[in-house]
Scaffold this motif. Structure first.
Motif, mmCIF file in Angstrom:
data_model
loop_
_atom_site.group_PDB
_atom_site.id
_atom_site.type_symbol
_atom_site.label_atom_id
_atom_site.label_comp_id
_atom_site.label_asym_id
_atom_site.label_seq_id
_atom_site.Cartn_x
_atom_site.Cartn_y
_atom_site.Cartn_z
ATOM 1 N N HIS A 129 -41.944 1.161 27.438
ATOM 2 C CA HIS A 129 -41.348 2.136 27.849
ATOM 3 C C HIS A 129 -42.373 3.104 29.419
ATOM 4 O O HIS A 129 -43.462 3.776 29.085
ATOM 5 C CB HIS A 129 -40.376 2.885 28.137
ATOM 6 N N SER A 130 -41.901 3.344 30.534
ATOM 7 C CA SER A 130 -42.830 3.989 31.475
ATOM 8 C C SER A 130 -42.244 5.506 31.116
ATOM 9 O O SER A 130 -41.069 5.498 31.659
ATOM 10 C CB SER A 130 -42.703 3.449 32.646
ATOM 11 N N ILE A 131 -43.684 6.673 31.752
ATOM 12 C CA ILE A 131 -43.010 8.201 31.626
ATOM 13 C C ILE A 131 -42.386 8.288 32.642
ATOM 14 O O ILE A 131 -42.227 9.336 32.732
ATOM 15 C CB ILE A 131 -44.166 8.795 30.797
ATOM 16 N N GLU A 132 -42.454 7.280 33.939
ATOM 17 C CA GLU A 132 -42.380 7.959 34.920
ATOM 18 C C GLU A 132 -41.177 7.705 35.505
ATOM 19 O O GLU A 132 -40.461 7.536 35.091
ATOM 20 C CB GLU A 132 -43.192 6.500 35.930
ATOM 21 N N GLY A 133 -41.349 8.975 36.299
ATOM 22 C CA GLY A 133 -39.442 9.520 36.732
ATOM 23 C C GLY A 133 -39.234 11.248 36.684
ATOM 24 O O GLY A 133 -40.476 11.991 36.087
ATOM 25 N N THR A 134 -38.381 12.200 36.295
ATOM 26 C CA THR A 134 -38.256 13.233 36.343
ATOM 27 C C THR A 134 -37.627 12.851 35.100
ATOM 28 O O THR A 134 -36.520 12.400 34.602
ATOM 29 C CB THR A 134 -37.170 13.294 37.363
ATOM 30 N N TRP A 135 -38.041 14.640 33.504
ATOM 31 C CA TRP A 135 -36.876 14.612 32.771
ATOM 32 C C TRP A 135 -37.380 16.504 32.649
ATOM 33 O O TRP A 135 -37.698 16.958 33.150
ATOM 34 C CB TRP A 135 -37.905 14.420 31.659
ATOM 35 N N GLU A 136 -36.533 16.542 31.629
ATOM 36 C CA GLU A 136 -35.635 17.587 31.204
ATOM 37 C C GLU A 136 -35.201 18.308 30.038
ATOM 38 O O GLU A 136 -35.101 17.004 29.113
ATOM 39 C CB GLU A 136 -33.631 18.278 32.113
ATOM 40 N N LEU A 137 -36.300 19.361 29.598
ATOM 41 C CA LEU A 137 -36.493 19.592 27.961
ATOM 42 C C LEU A 137 -34.466 19.732 27.417
ATOM 43 O O LEU A 137 -33.771 20.444 28.536
ATOM 44 C CB LEU A 137 -36.759 20.977 28.062
ATOM 45 N N GLN A 138 -34.640 18.476 26.404
ATOM 46 C CA GLN A 138 -32.952 19.282 25.741
ATOM 47 C C GLN A 138 -32.840 20.010 24.332
ATOM 48 O O GLN A 138 -32.254 20.846 24.785
ATOM 49 C CB GLN A 138 -32.336 17.470 25.680
ATOM 50 N N SER A 139 -34.418 20.215 23.969
ATOM 51 C CA SER A 139 -33.983 20.622 22.378
ATOM 52 C C SER A 139 -35.797 20.539 22.451
ATOM 53 O O SER A 139 -36.352 20.410 22.387
ATOM 54 C CB SER A 139 -33.388 19.890 21.214
ATOM 55 N N PHE A 140 -35.562 21.404 20.980
ATOM 56 C CA PHE A 140 -37.590 21.682 20.285
ATOM 57 C C PHE A 140 -37.343 20.691 18.269
ATOM 58 O O PHE A 140 -35.523 20.748 18.064
ATOM 59 C CB PHE A 140 -37.802 22.967 20.176
ATOM 60 N N TYR A 141 -37.167 19.962 18.631
ATOM 61 C CA TYR A 141 -37.482 19.696 16.698
ATOM 62 C C TYR A 141 -38.613 20.508 15.879
ATOM 63 O O TYR A 141 -40.054 20.711 17.273
ATOM 64 C CB TYR A 141 -38.367 18.503 16.122
ATOM 65 N N ASN A 142 -38.749 21.177 14.618
ATOM 66 C CA ASN A 142 -40.109 21.780 14.410
ATOM 67 C C ASN A 142 -40.277 21.032 13.298
ATOM 68 O O ASN A 142 -38.963 20.641 12.793
ATOM 69 C CB ASN A 142 -39.805 23.315 13.640
ATOM 70 N N TYR A 143 -41.148 21.290 12.613
ATOM 71 C CA TYR A 143 -41.947 20.245 10.922
ATOM 72 C C TYR A 143 -42.014 21.230 10.222
ATOM 73 O O TYR A 143 -42.951 21.785 10.702
ATOM 74 C CB TYR A 143 -42.273 19.000 11.337
ATOM 75 N N ASP A 144 -42.092 21.227 8.773
ATOM 76 C CA ASP A 144 -41.966 22.123 7.481
ATOM 77 C C ASP A 144 -43.330 21.053 7.061
ATOM 78 O O ASP A 144 -43.785 21.874 6.230
ATOM 79 C CB ASP A 144 -41.185 22.979 7.062
ATOM 80 N N ASP A 145 -42.983 20.095 6.958
ATOM 81 C CA ASP A 145 -43.984 19.529 6.329
ATOM 82 C C ASP A 145 -44.630 18.376 7.023
ATOM 83 O O ASP A 145 -45.793 17.332 6.246
ATOM 84 C CB ASP A 145 -43.113 18.675 4.942
ATOM 85 N N GLY A 146 -45.119 18.373 8.051
ATOM 86 C CA GLY A 146 -45.569 17.614 8.908
ATOM 87 C C GLY A 146 -45.308 16.040 9.788
ATOM 88 O O GLY A 146 -46.379 15.439 9.673
ATOM 89 N N VAL A 147 -43.675 16.169 9.133
ATOM 90 C CA VAL A 147 -43.456 14.308 8.363
ATOM 91 C C VAL A 147 -42.028 14.262 9.066
ATOM 92 O O VAL A 147 -42.146 14.758 9.699
ATOM 93 C CB VAL A 147 -43.803 13.822 7.548
ATOM 94 N N ASN A 148 -41.389 15.471 8.195
ATOM 95 C CA ASN A 148 -40.204 15.512 8.400
ATOM 96 C C ASN A 148 -39.266 16.641 9.162
ATOM 97 O O ASN A 148 -40.156 17.411 9.320
ATOM 98 C CB ASN A 148 -40.158 15.378 7.236
ATOM 99 N N ILE A 149 -38.128 16.358 10.439
ATOM 100 C CA ILE A 149 -38.023 17.646 10.841
ATOM 101 C C ILE A 149 -36.940 18.056 10.103
ATOM 102 O O ILE A 149 -36.336 17.803 9.224
ATOM 103 C CB ILE A 149 -37.439 17.109 12.294
ATOM 104 N N SER A 150 -37.620 19.276 10.228
ATOM 105 C CA SER A 150 -36.425 21.137 8.981
ATOM 106 C C SER A 150 -35.954 21.213 10.240
ATOM 107 O O SER A 150 -35.200 22.311 9.931
ATOM 108 C CB SER A 150 -38.035 21.816 9.175
ATOM 109 N N ASP A 151 -35.637 21.654 11.923
ATOM 110 C CA ASP A 151 -35.104 21.914 11.941
ATOM 111 C C ASP A 151 -34.324 21.717 13.670
ATOM 112 O O ASP A 151 -35.863 21.222 14.187
ATOM 113 C CB ASP A 151 -35.317 23.835 11.768
ATOM 114 N N THR A 152 -33.548 21.482 13.894
ATOM 115 C CA THR A 152 -33.623 21.193 15.607
ATOM 116 C C THR A 152 -33.149 22.631 16.108
ATOM 117 O O THR A 152 -31.809 22.986 16.051
ATOM 118 C CB THR A 152 -32.084 20.123 16.196
ATOM 119 N N VAL A 153 -33.847 22.692 17.383
ATOM 120 C CA VAL A 153 -32.831 24.045 18.171
ATOM 121 C C VAL A 153 -32.751 23.695 19.827
ATOM 122 O O VAL A 153 -33.762 23.187 20.809
ATOM 123 C CB VAL A 153 -34.986 24.898 18.088
#
Length: 148
Positions: free
Chosen positions: A28-52
């Motif tokens: 897909h193309s990244i061209e366009g306008t984007w708005e931040l929705q959330s952040f993910y934290n990874y505690d083990d380098g692979v799996n998402i540990s937290d969604t903010v």
């Protein structure tokens, strides 16, 4: 013999035409306008540990077009202006942003780092830019939604 040779040549041409028309899966193309929705934290380098999710009133928008990027951030609890401008490049799984200039706080940060490399997960309407440590382990991501 001539008929057999002719059939072999025809078969070779048909097979070659079939193979050469199979295109790699496009990304897909990244061209366009984007708005931040959330952040993910990874505690083990692979799996998402937290969604903010972003906090009330916080907005961060990025615009990508023709190899250029511009972004801005508004945080009600932060009196500093944050914006930046530069160039970008994507591949099927990476995003590289090279910032040229920005707001005063951003320029202070740019004294130490101007090139930002991310793992990229991109769909038609969402993307995540995933930061990783020096060993290649995921640390956190910014998750965006296409708004234009």
């Amino acid at each position: 013999m001539k008929k057999l040779l002719g059939l072999l040549i025809l078969a070779f041409i048909l097979i070659s035409a079939t193979i050469s028309t199979v295109a790699p899966a496009p990304f897909h193309s990244i061209e366009g306008t984007w708005e931040l929705q959330s952040f993910y934290n990874y505690d083990d380098g692979v799996n998402i540990s937290d969604t903010v999710p972003t906090s009330d009133g916080y907005r961060q928008v990025k615009m990508y077009y023709n190899g250029k990027i511009m972004w801005s951030r508004h945080a009600p609890k932060d009196s500093l202006d944050w914006f930046g401008y530069g160039t970008y490049k994507i591949t099927a799984d990476s995003l590289i942003e090279r910032l040229e200039y920005g707001s005063a706080p951003m320029m202070s940060a740019l004294d130490t780092l101007r090139v930002f490399r991310f793992e990229l997960e991109l769909t038609e309407d969402t993307y995540s830019q995933i930061s990783y440590d020096e060993e290649g382990n995921r640390t956190f991501s910014e998750n965006y939604k296409r708004i234009d």
